[in-house]
Design a protein around this motif. Structure first.
Motif, PDB file in Angstrom:
ATOM      1  N   HIS B 105       0.965  -1.183   0.067  1.00 42.69           N
ATOM      2  CA  HIS B 105       0.015  -0.038   0.099  1.00 42.69           C
ATOM      3  C   HIS B 105       0.856   1.336  -0.056  1.00 42.69           C
ATOM      4  O   HIS B 105       0.636   2.182  -0.982  1.00 42.69           O
ATOM      5  CB  HIS B 105      -0.901  -0.029   1.034  1.00 42.69           C
ATOM      6  CG  HIS B 105      -1.888   1.168   1.098  1.00 42.69           C
ATOM      7  ND1 HIS B 105      -2.848   1.460   0.181  1.00 42.69           N
ATOM      8  CD2 HIS B 105      -1.725   2.388   1.728  1.00 42.69           C
ATOM      9  CE1 HIS B 105      -3.364   2.702   0.333  1.00 42.69           C
ATOM     10  NE2 HIS B 105      -2.778   3.140   1.523  1.00 42.69           N
ATOM     11  N   PRO B 106       1.762   1.391   0.842  1.00 39.00           N
ATOM     12  CA  PRO B 106       2.579   2.866   1.022  1.00 39.00           C
ATOM     13  C   PRO B 106       3.268   2.792  -0.407  1.00 39.00           C
ATOM     14  O   PRO B 106       3.463   4.062  -0.847  1.00 39.00           O
ATOM     15  CB  PRO B 106       3.539   2.421   1.969  1.00 39.00           C
ATOM     16  CG  PRO B 106       3.198   1.304   2.774  1.00 39.00           C
ATOM     17  CD  PRO B 106       1.989   0.505   1.984  1.00 39.00           C
ATOM     18  N   MET B 107       3.597   1.654  -0.928  1.00 38.22           N
ATOM     19  CA  MET B 107       4.459   2.093  -2.269  1.00 38.22           C
ATOM     20  C   MET B 107       3.502   2.271  -3.395  1.00 38.22           C
ATOM     21  O   MET B 107       4.050   2.766  -4.462  1.00 38.22           O
ATOM     22  CB  MET B 107       5.147   0.534  -2.652  1.00 38.22           C
ATOM     23  CG  MET B 107       6.406   0.588  -1.566  1.00 38.22           C
ATOM     24  SD  MET B 107       7.560   1.735  -1.859  1.00 38.22           S
ATOM     25  CE  MET B 107       8.075   2.203  -0.299  1.00 38.22           C
ATOM     26  N   THR B 108       2.308   2.192  -3.454  1.00 36.36           N
ATOM     27  CA  THR B 108       1.461   2.407  -4.634  1.00 36.36           C
ATOM     28  C   THR B 108       1.208   3.831  -4.603  1.00 36.36           C
ATOM     29  O   THR B 108       1.160   4.307  -6.106  1.00 36.36           O
ATOM     30  CB  THR B 108       0.056   1.567  -4.125  1.00 36.36           C
ATOM     31  OG1 THR B 108       0.463   0.629  -3.850  1.00 36.36           O
ATOM     32  CG2 THR B 108      -0.985   1.843  -5.251  1.00 36.36           C
ATOM     33  N   SER B 109       1.005   4.712  -3.577  1.00 36.92           N
ATOM     34  CA  SER B 109       0.933   6.158  -3.709  1.00 36.92           C
ATOM     35  C   SER B 109       2.239   6.851  -4.151  1.00 36.92           C
ATOM     36  O   SER B 109       2.321   7.459  -5.152  1.00 36.92           O
ATOM     37  CB  SER B 109       0.480   6.871  -2.384  1.00 36.92           C
ATOM     38  OG  SER B 109       1.448   6.327  -1.270  1.00 36.92           O
ATOM     39  N   VAL B 110       3.532   6.260  -3.993  1.00 35.64           N
ATOM     40  CA  VAL B 110       4.770   6.425  -4.491  1.00 35.64           C
ATOM     41  C   VAL B 110       4.879   6.172  -6.015  1.00 35.64           C
ATOM     42  O   VAL B 110       5.124   7.230  -6.947  1.00 35.64           O
ATOM     43  CB  VAL B 110       5.839   5.879  -4.050  1.00 35.64           C
ATOM     44  CG1 VAL B 110       7.253   6.092  -4.466  1.00 35.64           C
ATOM     45  CG2 VAL B 110       6.067   6.097  -2.204  1.00 35.64           C
TER      46      VAL B 110
END
Lengths: 264, 264
Positions: B105-110
């Motif tokens: 999840h955190p890497m998806t907005s990146v």
């Protein structure tokens, strides 16, 4: 047969030990000395590719992730139940276990390092040795944080964040505990299990006063300490020397922590 | 009565919509325009103090956290079941939903920012305006990351990390899907639900080729797309203009992403 790969001071391993004791299950201990890097042994990496403790082995089945372990044990050994039967309370329980994993857990190592480990390092090494300890961390982001914790202690920005996160946890625990005796409702559940090792960590750091402003949290922790699972799961596996240095170093850092709590 | 506070392009909200459609439940939509900051409205903050979507309201009960929402819906509306009955498979399901929340999840907005939003910003603003957009982010850590994504795109260190995390996900999905048709076993489960919005995001970024080397993932995603829940839960709520810019900008970034995948 149940086997737990675990370590004395790991908060995550402690959660699974609590469940094993609460359910009075027989289990075999496989101690993984994380401080010696044993979690990177190839045999252990086969069980747990994330190189962390704990790992639960049940007969031929390997289950990683402490929060998943807790639900797994409650699925396989349902008595006494550690999850509410009401779906809404069960959801509240899971919101808490998730919050502990995602928000409180990362801040716990920050607090422990800045309030205790830094003193052990500074007390036992020359400035050159301290520099070498910082530089042995290769990842630049991790190295910068380690340097900050060692050099600044509780004045490090991430340490201040840790105190804030623990404070937010106390505030919200106190609120739910005003409505019912346990975190997710009227019965002790995996939400109480999940929080116990984190408040126990503060207690081992001589920081019980962290919750003195929160009467419902004080009462809850008193009841947690009285449970037969408390000593065997949360205290007996911590090496004496580590327990001693957490207590002494934590006491040295308390003044600053108290100041940060007051600043809010 | 079920009501979902949600938004079109939120991956977390999409998970809950999938469950609602898979169970063929009636629900009322409350659209929260996150891009306009509606998640900070005091009335919404009362429901969800974390200021994120989704929030599920069931009669008078408010449940936050999409992963918890999914289990809650399966607890309250058990048919068709979206969790394996076997405790070991259930544990595998939960390991995956946890991994998606904590790592993917955190890497998806990146990835979305560096591969798409940056192009929208650079195409529609003067250098001075771009600077102002960067500076409106007050938190210094967040500002530095935003600057990096806008100025460096897929060359930003965190964007490279994002490609690595997606690649690790593909590798591990491919491995488990070689053993059984769905992520946690022989039946479609919340693990499949959890991963779907993330692969759909890549697909909307014109990056379906991300999984061309992973035949089991390709086959899985083909089956996901064929489910009746796919279009209503994952596509219909995304605003046309956003869908268009994700597709166009993503295609412009694919060359660099492909290069990063090859570098490994």
């Amino acid at each position: 047969m149940l086997k737990l790969y675990h370590q004395g001071s790991s908060v995550c391993a402690a959660k699974v030990r609590i469940v094993l004791h609460e359910k009075d299950l027989d289990w075999e201990s496989e101690y993984v000395d994380v401080l010696q890097g044993e979690q990177f042994n190839p045999a252990y990496l086969k069980l747990n590719p994330n190189a962390v403790v704990p790992t639960l082995v049940h007969d031929d089945k390997v289950v990683i992730e402490s929060t998943v372990n807790c639900e797994y044990l409650d699925d396989v050994f349902p008595e006494p139940a550690l999850r509410p039967t009401d779906p809404y309370q069960l959801a509240q329980m899971r919101i808490w276990t998730k919050r502990v994993d995602e928000r409180l857990h990362p801040m716990t190592s920050v607090l422990t390092y800045s309030a205790s480990h830094r003193h052990t390092i500074l007390d036992n090494n020359t400035p050159e040795q301290v520099q070498a300890i910082i530089e042995e961390t290769r990842d630049p982001v991790k190295r910068a944080r380690k340097k900050e914790w060692i050099e600044m202690g509780m004045d490090a920005p991430t340490a201040r964040e840790a105190v804030k996160e623990f404070t937010r946890t106390m505030v919200d625990m106190d609120k739910v505990l005003a409505a019912h005796p346990w975190i997710a409702g009227n019965t002790y559940s995996l939400a109480d299990v999940a929080l116990s090792p984190y408040l126990n960590r503060l207690s081992m750091l001589s920081m019980d006063a962290f919750w003195q402003r929160y009467p419902n949290v004080s009462d809850w922790y008193r009841r947690i300490q009285m449970r037969p699972s408390f000593k065997p799961a949360l205290r007996d596996w911590v090496p004496d020397e580590l327990a001693q240095s957490l207590a002494t170093n934590g006491a040295r850092s308390w003044g600053k922590v108290e100041e940060l709590i007051r600043e809010g």
